[in-house]
Motif scaffolding. Structure first.
Motif, PDB file in Angstrom:
ATOM      1  N   GLU A  95      30.836  39.333  43.814  1.00  0.00           N
ATOM      2  CA  GLU A  95      30.007  38.660  45.159  1.00  0.00           C
ATOM      3  C   GLU A  95      30.118  40.018  46.236  1.00  0.00           C
ATOM      4  O   GLU A  95      29.085  39.915  46.920  1.00  0.00           O
ATOM      5  N   ALA A  96      30.898  40.720  46.555  1.00  0.00           N
ATOM      6  CA  ALA A  96      30.838  41.197  47.707  1.00  0.00           C
ATOM      7  C   ALA A  96      29.472  41.849  47.756  1.00  0.00           C
ATOM      8  O   ALA A  96      29.578  42.639  49.038  1.00  0.00           O
ATOM      9  N   ILE A  99      41.959  48.344  43.909  1.00  0.00           N
ATOM     10  CA  ILE A  99      42.537  48.217  45.346  1.00  0.00           C
ATOM     11  C   ILE A  99      41.809  49.622  45.910  1.00  0.00           C
ATOM     12  O   ILE A  99      41.463  49.863  46.748  1.00  0.00           O
ATOM     13  N   ALA A 139      39.520  50.075  49.087  1.00  0.00           N
ATOM     14  CA  ALA A 139      40.141  50.229  50.015  1.00  0.00           C
ATOM     15  C   ALA A 139      38.591  51.252  50.418  1.00  0.00           C
ATOM     16  O   ALA A 139      39.104  51.672  51.543  1.00  0.00           O
ATOM     17  N   GLN A 144      35.861  51.141  50.272  1.00  0.00           N
ATOM     18  CA  GLN A 144      34.649  50.512  50.870  1.00  0.00           C
ATOM     19  C   GLN A 144      34.497  49.707  52.031  1.00  0.00           C
ATOM     20  O   GLN A 144      35.676  49.743  52.652  1.00  0.00           O
ATOM     21  N   GLU A 145      33.146  49.207  52.203  1.00  0.00           N
ATOM     22  CA  GLU A 145      33.572  49.085  53.549  1.00  0.00           C
ATOM     23  C   GLU A 145      33.919  47.144  53.812  1.00  0.00           C
ATOM     24  O   GLU A 145      33.682  47.284  54.848  1.00  0.00           O
ATOM     25  N   SER A 195      40.959  41.269  54.135  1.00  0.00           N
ATOM     26  CA  SER A 195      40.585  39.700  53.762  1.00  0.00           C
ATOM     27  C   SER A 195      39.287  39.483  52.740  1.00  0.00           C
ATOM     28  O   SER A 195      39.850  39.176  51.239  1.00  0.00           O
ATOM     29  N   VAL A 196      38.878  40.696  52.946  1.00  0.00           N
ATOM     30  CA  VAL A 196      37.464  40.577  51.358  1.00  0.00           C
ATOM     31  C   VAL A 196      38.215  41.484  50.511  1.00  0.00           C
ATOM     32  O   VAL A 196      37.851  41.376  49.342  1.00  0.00           O
ATOM     33  N   ALA A 203      40.846  39.685  48.133  1.00  0.00           N
ATOM     34  CA  ALA A 203      40.565  37.859  48.221  1.00  0.00           C
ATOM     35  C   ALA A 203      40.776  37.684  46.537  1.00  0.00           C
ATOM     36  O   ALA A 203      40.589  36.411  45.884  1.00  0.00           O
ATOM     37  N   LEU A 221      43.421  35.550  45.257  1.00  0.00           N
ATOM     38  CA  LEU A 221      43.754  34.299  45.553  1.00  0.00           C
ATOM     39  C   LEU A 221      42.382  33.789  44.746  1.00  0.00           C
ATOM     40  O   LEU A 221      42.650  32.359  44.727  1.00  0.00           O
ATOM     41  N   GLU A 222      41.327  34.366  44.522  1.00  0.00           N
ATOM     42  CA  GLU A 222      40.687  33.484  43.940  1.00  0.00           C
ATOM     43  C   GLU A 222      40.590  33.269  42.941  1.00  0.00           C
ATOM     44  O   GLU A 222      39.855  32.061  41.774  1.00  0.00           O
TER      45      GLU A 222
END
Lengths: 179, 543, 333, 127, 260
Positions: free
Chosen positions: A24-25, A78, A82, A84-85, A89-90, A93, A96-97
């Motif tokens: 999604e990001a 990760i 790490a 990528q921009e 928090s994003v 995420a 937790l999602e």
């Protein structure tokens, strides 16, 4: 049916949803590529994230978020996020999602499992913290690499130009410090 | 209670970028994705325009008032000089075949890293200013005005392309984004907006002959340092010569091989090979004036590339050599192979290259008169002229990374593999869609191997690293061989991040390890000083 | 411009273009649409492409920048990949033929290897190759088949094409495969632009416009053949009068024919001013049409000019003392 | 105006021009003769209007074929009330006596080669 | 074939409609629907059948060879006469008893039947396997039971030949026209690559005539009629005689009955 049974049964669907959530990001224009290109070499990011997610899922289901077992999969995902921009928090995420995905499963006719879900969520919180460590580790690594590159370049040049001298054993130490 | 958002809700920030078309999506400069601007003294040193203190993060880039005119005139000039540029502006059909071929796109997902869009940045300006349709219909015809934001966007993405030409392989019209990036960078340089990581080597190379600005005496002492190291490992003293008139061959290698690990070990490999061949009739010299094979001018402009490249022929002529031997380097070979003769030829003062050892005529280099050291060595091995012990590389499980420029600008695939297979016992190829003409870039080519843009480099290098990781896991590969100095500088960092157990080497380092020199002592370590398994114990017994 | 606008504006434009001949013929302007427009379009096409090619040709190819996709010519014992890395002009010819006739570069995407998942997944790029090839070839075959309207007697190759194309003998008049294929291919090419987010993102109005025009052209043609027939004897009379330069417009050709002819004219006239110029451009692409022999044969840059270099003399001047220190030979003591 | 690589590009342009102008030079100086199908004497009307028959007779024949063979319907009643046998050999060709003078006229002109005659027998021409 | 073409037309038509509404409307509007009909004289039946009284035929044969029915059929229908047995085309012909009724033959078959020729033709089965296998529906069954062929649709796959247990079908390996002695201008020929067989003279039934073979048989051995009509001659014959059918046990329900 236990929560574990449910999650094992529904693995394919949940992992797919989870993977989509991670993507999604990214911009629409690239999401599609990451999702659809199946060749693992033509699409290393999609491949690694999918593999990482799937592995992490198994760890969560089978080993109660055992940190040692989760580490390689967290790293697989990760390490890419790490560089990528995304702010952390994003980037993180997705751990937790996962809670929401599980809750959605349970609320669809398995309310009796909510007790187990609470326990799982506690584990996931721990996993999220661990993810933070991994993220920081990667970021630190980046800075370390940045410094090392510069230092090696400068230092190597100076060393060979005979502009620096060491005690007899010093040379070796420096080499080992280089990581 | 209800007011407190749950953690997953907090995390659910809408981070999908807004659905705006690319022309209207402003470019945000992300840290780690861009390099520092060129320093004024480095611009001045080579007489390029607009030297000043500036940073790409600044609002004001301190451009001359008529900057638009300069860019557009520059564009017009180049449209007239390069058919490639004009044609590539006209014929793209935006089929998207290139889109997912770019390592930066694959590694980041930034849509403007799709080669087609990278080119559209320039194409939109071309349409607006040089075509009837664009002048009449503007955006409807895909044209847009040159504004400061557009220029900055152009800058940002021209320095996120490593000119690797992978997209060009898949384009049905052969549109080469490298060519477009080169034009974009030329325009950028008309306003003095190069990045310092390119500009500084250019300035250094112009003055001292090499990118790092190492002066002749230091250059010599560095190589002598290698000679000491070689003596430590082999017990044999090699004696290279410098700037020696009347030698038969001039040797030029990228200065990276002399200055930075692990390229230095490759340089030792060259030195040992030359020493080995000396008794067989090799007459070779190094140069401190032409002490740089690489050419960061090539990442600046064609003119700068030519200015820096001129030293090769000039030095060959001054020293009166017969031909030139070139070391392992990527973009150096793109320039030597496709540009040098056109830039600074004809090299009629040289002779068609012939190997003094085997007598082989290098027919494919008969005009440019420069031979790749892997060709040279492959020919030696083919004629059985080298005494090799590949088992000295048995501690290594090797794979080969095809560097972009020799691959897609030359077609140099078999020679280095032939050499590797003869000096190593354990060699495994990476998957076929990541090697040869489909090879992935190290992510740091075309002058992008700076420190400040490390994230960009790590993303760009992800596809390559991913393939290495695969062979690392499958075959236990622990050594990545390559024939490019930028690779040797950039890949170790890339590997340290993605596949920490794999190291990087040049092909001639492997040759150096395997080559049995006359009168050498029993080797207990490789050129890196690392013990050779199974050989260190015997040492004492032998003594 | 947003994706929706990019998709819609050209559609509206093409719909308007379709209305023009429909209304025009009603107003009795059939001579204009049957004679003036086609001639004008043909001249624009010819003249435009000629200007375009000459314009390209006026810029030199200063450097030999072949993209090499295989092993270069090297030693006798190294296998040379002649057609992906040509060394001679003859090999270049083969490479170009493969490129132009088979879309070799797009075909590269076909490679299939280790895939994830239980079933084989095909990259979209393979479909692009197939779709593009299907479109271009059926367009060519359809164009050649139309020669039956432009020649008397009809040349033999048309007959052969019709027989092959109508192989399945479906329906009356028999269905031409290319008619079905071109509709399918165009639909594919259109849909992927609209559906695939990446491609939608990079698409401009000028990418949709020719697609719509082609749709108009192809569907009006199919319409005339299979559904709303027009008197093709008269169509041929008109066509023959055009190619013998004695234009005469027979009465009573259906309006649909004018739509067809107008779409063709629009397409032809649009050709040189758009990306469609790739038809000619593909032959001039320096990364494909040059032999990779730049080390063996000198390539001349016509605008090569002298540049300022840092000479050895300047270099030695600056570093002479240091050079002497380490024993480097110098020219001047 | 300098053209680069003219030795390759100009012949290329000429060849392309030659190919694209193929219809023009193929017919150069020729007069186009439109076909003249011979209409039957003494009969004014066909089963349907002339325009329809010109453009869509193949459709009609195909529909008839379907009706006759598959639906066993064999007589066509025109709007005028006149009845026609729905048969190529026993219907159409009774009026249009000559394939060469009628059918082939336009078919040859337009290079249409219907496969009717693979099975159906054309009337023997009077020699 | 028809179906796919129709589908294509439908899809294409819809898209073309949008483009060229004007001419489309012109065609669709106004025209009076033409009418089609079958001749008033046409024979109508529910289940056409034929009874072959072989005894009458044999009687006639004893007086001298008679091929009237074959000649009448083959010459009218332009059936080529090809001597090569592998390529021959036949609509109606004779088979010896053991071939015509292999399941009825046994070691001590009545001497009367042994070696006797039987007139055979397409059985126009009530449950025709040939229709089932035809991929293009070129072979189909009419409501009145006739198994018809639409030669335009036949693609020459020969599945029907494999499916037919009676060998009633022939395949045109080449152009049949050179083998037709005198072409009958009132009936088409076939072309290379299609299968053909007896059509029960559908074209004659439509104008009120009985099949040619029936008409041609002077001995009256062939009787044609409607089994759906209890008063028809065939119905009566079946009631009053013991009849057999070819390969009855295959369940194809042939409609040619034999009196022996």
């Amino acid at each position: 049916m236990t929560l574990r049974d449910l999650l094992i049964k529904r693995k394919d669907d949940i992992v797919k949803e989870w993977f989509d959530l991670v993507l999604e990001a990214y911009p629409d224009e690239s999401k599609d590529f990451f999702r659809k290109q199946q060749n693992r070499f033509a699409n290393p990011m999609g491949h690694n994230i999918r593999e990482g997610i799937s592995g992490l899922y198994d760890v969560i289901v089978d080993h109660g978020c055992d940190s040692e077992k989760a580490a390689p999969f967290l790293d697989q995902i990760i390490r890419i996020r790490a560089i990528q921009e995304f702010p952390p928090s994003v980037a993180l995420a997705f751990v937790l999602e996962f809670k929401e995905l599980v809750r959605r499963e349970v609320s669809a006719g398995h309310e009796e499992l909510s007790e187990e879900v609470n326990k799982l969520e506690q584990n996931l919180d721990k996993l999220a913290l661990q993810a933070f460590d991994v993220y920081m580790g990667c970021r630190e690594r980046i800075f370390e690499l940045r410094v090392n590159e510069l230092r090696n370049l400068m230092f190597g040049a100076l060393e060979r130009a005979n502009l620096v001298s060491f005690p007899a054993e010093g040379e070796k130490e420096v080499k080992e410090n280089k990581i | 209670m209800a007011d407190i958002p749950k953690p997953e809700e907090l995390a659910k920030i809408d981070h999908t970028p807004p659905e705006t078309p690319w022309m209207e999506t402003p470019t945000v400069f992300r840290d780690g994705m861009w390099c520092y601007g060129a320093k004024p003294q480095n611009i001045e040193a080579v007489g390029m325009p607009n030297p000043r203190e500036w940073s790409p993060k600044d609002e004001d880039w301190k451009l001359p008032d008529n900057w638009k005119e300069i860019v557009l005139d520059g564009m017009k000039d180049r449209l007239g000089k390069f058919r490639s540029f004009k044609l590539f502006m006209d014929i793209c059909v935006r089929c998207g075949a290139c889109a997912d071929k770019c390592h930066y796109f694959i590694g980041s997902g930034d849509p403007k890293n799709m080669p087609v869009l990278r080119a559209e940045l320039l194409r939109s300006l071309y349409r607006k200013n040089f075509t009837l349709g664009g002048k009449l219909f503007g955006k409807l015809a895909g044209g847009r005005d040159l504004t400061m934001d557009v220029f900055k966007e152009l800058w940002y993405y021209m320095f996120q392309c490593s000119e690797c030409r992978r997209c060009s392989v898949f384009c049905p019209y052969g549109i080469d984004t490298a060519e477009i990036t080169m034009m974009g960078r030329e325009l950028i340089n008309l306003l003095g907006c190069n990045i310092d990581w390119i500009q500084a080597p250019v300035a250094n190379c112009y003055r001292t002959g090499n990118h790092l600005g190492i002066q002749p005496h230091a250059y010599v002492s560095m190589i002598e340092f290698f000679c000491d190291e070689i003596e430590d490992v082999t017990g044999v003293r090699v004696n290279p010569t410098f700037n020696r008139k009347g030698a038969e061959i001039l040797f030029i290698t990228p200065s990276g091989d002399v200055f930075a690990d692990p390229g230095t070990y490759t340089a030792m490999g060259y030195l040992m090979l030359f020493h080995y061949l000396e008794s067989m009739g090799l007459d070779i010299t190094w140069s401190t004036y032409a002490s740089e094979g690489g050419n960061f001018g090539f990442f600046t402009s064609h003119e700068m590339a030519k200015r820096l490249n001129a030293k090769m022929y000039a030095e060959a002529k001054r020293l009166g050599v017969k031909w030139i031997l070139g070391g392992e380097c990527g973009h150096m070979w793109r320039v030597v192979h496709q540009y040098m003769d056109t830039f600074n030829g004809p090299a009629d003062f040289l002779e068609e290259p012939v190997s003094p050892i085997t007598g082989t005529k290098f027919e494919n280099a008969k005009s440019t008169k420069m031979v790749h050291i892997c060709e040279f060595t492959a020919d030696l091995i083919r004629h059985n002229k080298l005494n090799l012990d590949p088992s000295r590389n048995d501690n290594l499980v090797v794979t080969f990374h095809d560097s972009c420029n020799p691959s897609r600008g030359m077609g140099f695939f078999e020679e280095p593999r032939y050499v590797i297979k003869n000096v190593c016992n354990n060699f495994y190829e990476m998957p076929s869609n990541t090697i040869r003409e489909e090879t992935f870039c190290c992510g740091s080519g075309a002058g992008l191997n700076a420190g400040e843009n490390l994230e960009l480099r790590m993303r760009g290098g992800l596809p390559r690293a991913n393939a290495v990781k695969h062979v690392h896991e499958k075959h236990g590969v622990n050594m990545l061989a390559c024939i490019c100095a930028i690779d040797r500088a950039a890949l170790p960092t890339l590997m340290e991040y993605w596949v920490p157990d794999v190291e990087v080497t040049g092909v001639h380092e492997l040759v150096g390890n395997a080559l049995i020199l006359e009168g050498e002592k029993k080797r207990t370590t490789d050129l890196r000083g690392e013990p050779l398994p199974g050989m260190e114990d015997i040492e004492d017994e032998d003594l | 411009m947003s994706a929706q606008k990019s998709i819609l504006y050209p559609l509206v434009a093409v719909l308007v273009l379709i209305l023009i001949p429909v209304i025009g013929v009603k107003l009795g302007l059939s001579y204009f649409f049957a004679v003036v427009v086609p001639y004008a379009a043909f001249i624009t096409f010819f003249g435009g492409i000629l200007c375009k090619v000459i314009n390209w040709a006026r810029s030199p190819v200063p450097f030999r920048i072949t993209t090499t996709c295989g092993q270069e010519k090297s030693f006798d014992w190294v296998k040379h990949n002649k057609f992906d890395n040509p060394f001679t002009n003859r090999q270049v010819l083969v490479r170009m033929a493969l490129e132009v006739l088979c879309f070799r570069s797009l075909f590269r995407n076909l490679k299939m290897e280790m895939r994830e998942g239980p079933k084989l997944a095909y990259g979209s790029a393979k479909w692009l190759w197939l779709g593009a090839l299907a479109f271009h070839w059926s367009f060519l075959v359809i164009l050649l088949r139309h020669m039956r309207f432009f020649a008397q007697p009809v040349p033999g190759f048309v007959d052969v094409l019709q027989n092959v194309d109508g192989f399945f003998e479906l329906g009356i008049p028999q269905l031409f495969l290319t008619d079905a294929v071109i509709v399918a291919a165009l639909t594919y090419l259109f849909l992927r632009r609209v559906v695939v987010p990446q491609i939608r993102y990079i698409s401009l109005p000028s990418d949709y416009f020719p697609l719509y025009v082609l749709f108009g052209l192809v569907l009006s043609g199919i319409g005339m053949r299979y559904f709303f027939r027009v008197d093709i004897v008269k169509v041929k009379e008109l066509a023959m009068s055009l190619v013998t330069l004695k234009p005469a417009v027979p009465d009573g050709i259906g309006t649909l024919f004018y739509v067809h002819l107008f779409m063709l004219s629009v397409l032809f006239a649009y050709f040189p001013f758009s990306k469609l110029a790739h038809m000619a451009g593909v032959f001039l692409s320096p990364t494909r049409n040059l032999a990779n022999n730049s080390r063996a044969k000198r390539h001349i840059n016509p605008w090569n000019y002298p540049v300022k270099v840092h000479t050895y003399e300047e270099y030695e001047e600056e570093f002479r003392e240091k050079m002497k220190e380490v024993g480097l030979p110098v020219e001047k003591e | 105006m300098k053209i680069y690589d003219g030795r390759k590009i100009i012949p290329g342009i000429l060849i392309a021009a030659l190919i694209f102008s193929f219809p023009f030079w193929l017919n150069f100086g020729k007069a186009a003769v439109p076909p003249k199908p011979r209409l039957p004497k003494g009969v004014k009307n066909c089963v349907k209007g002339t325009m329809y028959m010109r453009t869509s007779h193949m459709q009609l024949l195909n529909d008839w074929r379907n009706l006759v063979v598959r639906k066993n319907v064999r007589i066509f009643v025109a709007p005028t009330g006149k009845e026609y046998a729905m048969s190529l050999q026993n219907g159409c060709l009774k009026c249009h006596e000559s394939k060469a003078d009628f059918c082939d006229q336009c078919h040859t002109y337009l290079d249409v080669k219907p496969f009717c005659w693979d099975c159906h027998l054309a009337p023997k021409e009077n020699k | 074939m028809e179906k796919s073409r129709r589908d294509f037309l439908k899809i294409g038509g819809i898209s073309a409609l949008g483009l060229s509404a004007l001419p489309a409307l012109k065609v669709l509007a106004g025209k009076k629907q033409p009418m089609y009909k079958l001749s008033d004289k046409a024979l109508k039946g529910k289940r056409w059948a034929m009874v072959v009284d072989m005894k009458k035929c044999w009687e006639k044969q004893q007086k001298g060879e008679c091929k009237d029915c074959f000649v009448a059929c083959h010459s009218f229908h332009n059936v080529p006469q090809i001597d090569n047995p592998k390529r021959e085309i036949k609509w109606i012909w004779t088979e010896p008893y053991k071939n015509a009724f292999p399941n009825l033959e046994y070691e001590y078959t009545d001497e009367v039947l042994k070696g006797k020729p039987f007139i055979v033709l397409c059985n126009h089965c009530s449950k025709p396997p040939c229709v089932r296998v035809c991929p293009t529906q070129a072979t189909f069954q009419r409501k009145d039971g006739i198994v018809m062929m639409d030669y335009h649709r036949c693609i020459g796959c020969r599945y029907c030949m494999a499916a037919c247990p009676y060998g009633s079908r022939s395949f045109n390996w080449g152009d049949p026209r050179p083998y037709i002695k005198k072409e009958n201008m009132a009936f088409p020929t076939r072309t290379k690559g299609v299968v053909e067989k007896c059509n029960f003279c559908a074209e004659r039934l439509a104008v009120g005539l009985k099949p040619l073979c029936v008409e041609a048989c002077k001995a009256g051995a062939l009787v044609f009629g409607d089994l759906g009509d209890p008063e028809s001659e065939v119905s009566k014959l079946l009631k009053s005689n013991y009849t057999i059918r070819r390969k009855n046990d295959l369940g194809t329900h042939p409609n040619i009955y034999y009196i022996i």
